[in-house]
Design an enzyme around this catalytic site. Sequence first.
Site, short mmCIF file in Angstrom:
data_model
loop_
_atom_site.label_atom_id
_atom_site.label_comp_id
_atom_site.label_asym_id
_atom_site.label_seq_id
_atom_site.Cartn_x
_atom_site.Cartn_y
_atom_site.Cartn_z
N ARG A 88 0.75 8.47 6.35
CA ARG A 88 1.38 8.16 7.63
C ARG A 88 1.95 9.40 8.29
NH1 ARG A 88 2.64 2.38 6.46
NH2 ARG A 88 3.46 1.39 8.30
N ARG A 167 9.33 1.07 15.31
CA ARG A 167 8.19 1.43 14.45
C ARG A 167 7.05 2.00 15.28
NH1 ARG A 167 6.87 -3.71 10.98
NH2 ARG A 167 5.49 -2.31 9.82
P1 AMP Z 1 3.77 -1.49 6.27
O1 AMP Z 1 3.80 -2.72 5.44
O2 AMP Z 1 2.58 -0.63 6.02
O3 AMP Z 1 3.95 -1.78 7.74
O4 AMP Z 1 5.04 -0.61 5.82
C1 AMP Z 1 6.37 -1.12 5.94
C2 AMP Z 1 7.37 0.02 5.87
O5 AMP Z 1 7.25 0.70 4.63
C3 AMP Z 1 7.19 1.10 6.93
O6 AMP Z 1 7.80 0.77 8.17
C4 AMP Z 1 7.89 2.29 6.25
O7 AMP Z 1 9.29 2.14 6.31
C5 AMP Z 1 7.48 2.10 4.79
N1 AMP Z 1 6.19 2.81 4.50
C6 AMP Z 1 5.00 2.25 4.16
N2 AMP Z 1 4.07 3.19 3.96
C7 AMP Z 1 4.68 4.38 4.20
C8 AMP Z 1 4.24 5.73 4.19
N3 AMP Z 1 2.96 6.06 3.90
N4 AMP Z 1 5.15 6.70 4.50
C9 AMP Z 1 6.43 6.40 4.79
N5 AMP Z 1 6.90 5.14 4.84
C10 AMP Z 1 6.04 4.13 4.54
#
Ligand code: AMP
Length: 210
Positions: A88, A167
């Site tokens: 990310r 986000r």
């Molecule tokens: P997601 O389910 O992929 O939308 O991820 C939910 C949350 O997890 C994100 O808003 C971040 O806070 C954290 N997160 C997930 N993947 C990453 C990543 N590769 N780098 C940093 N934070 C992450």
Amino acid sequence: MNIILFGPPGAGKGTQAEIISDELGIPQLSTGAMLRAAMKAGTELGLAAKAAIDEGSLVSDEVVIGIIRERLAESDCANGFILDGFPRTVPQAEALEKMGVRIDCVLDIAVPDEAIVERMSGRRLCSACGASYHVKYNPSADGVTCDRCGAKLIHREDDKPEVVLHRLGVYHAETEPLIGYYTNKGLLKAVDGCGAPAEVTALVREALGI
Ligand code: AMP
């Protein structure tokens, strides 16, 4: 095949990763799901990640790189994997490269901001197995429990509108630069993510040549 599914929050990465993972028999590696599982279990990692996740910010590169390094070393990744939500940031992509991980394709599931908030306000997640639903576009059979495992569906705190806007800002500032990064490496393929899940799956299959 080693695949990265890329795109803004709510683009449908998780839904598509789940389908392709079943089809190709390779694991879906979702850093978001791993972090949520750690939060639920109350581990040190979960506690460290909670504040960032709840406010819609990114967890530190160091933490997520560590999680992915460990996960990729497991034997089920030997024949391929689908990264969902990682990398990310540019430092995360560089770390992946330094680990010697070969990437075959980066699929950018493109959805404009206007569509994202509507999608995420209707998104529901299984509290036990993490399966993803949408109240309008992809409802579970009874709308309240998971078709797969029967557990209760929840509306993630970070899918609520004010957090989603934050986000999206984080995505544009920190994650979108990866489009240039992977375009320069000749790995990026864009897929229109605006259609119904099955339509997007057809485009994903076409892009992957499967
Ligand atoms: P997601 O389910 O992929 O939308 O991820 C939910 C949350 O997890 C994100 O808003 C971040 O806070 C954290 N997160 C997930 N993947 C990453 C990543 N590769 N780098 C940093 N934070 C992450």
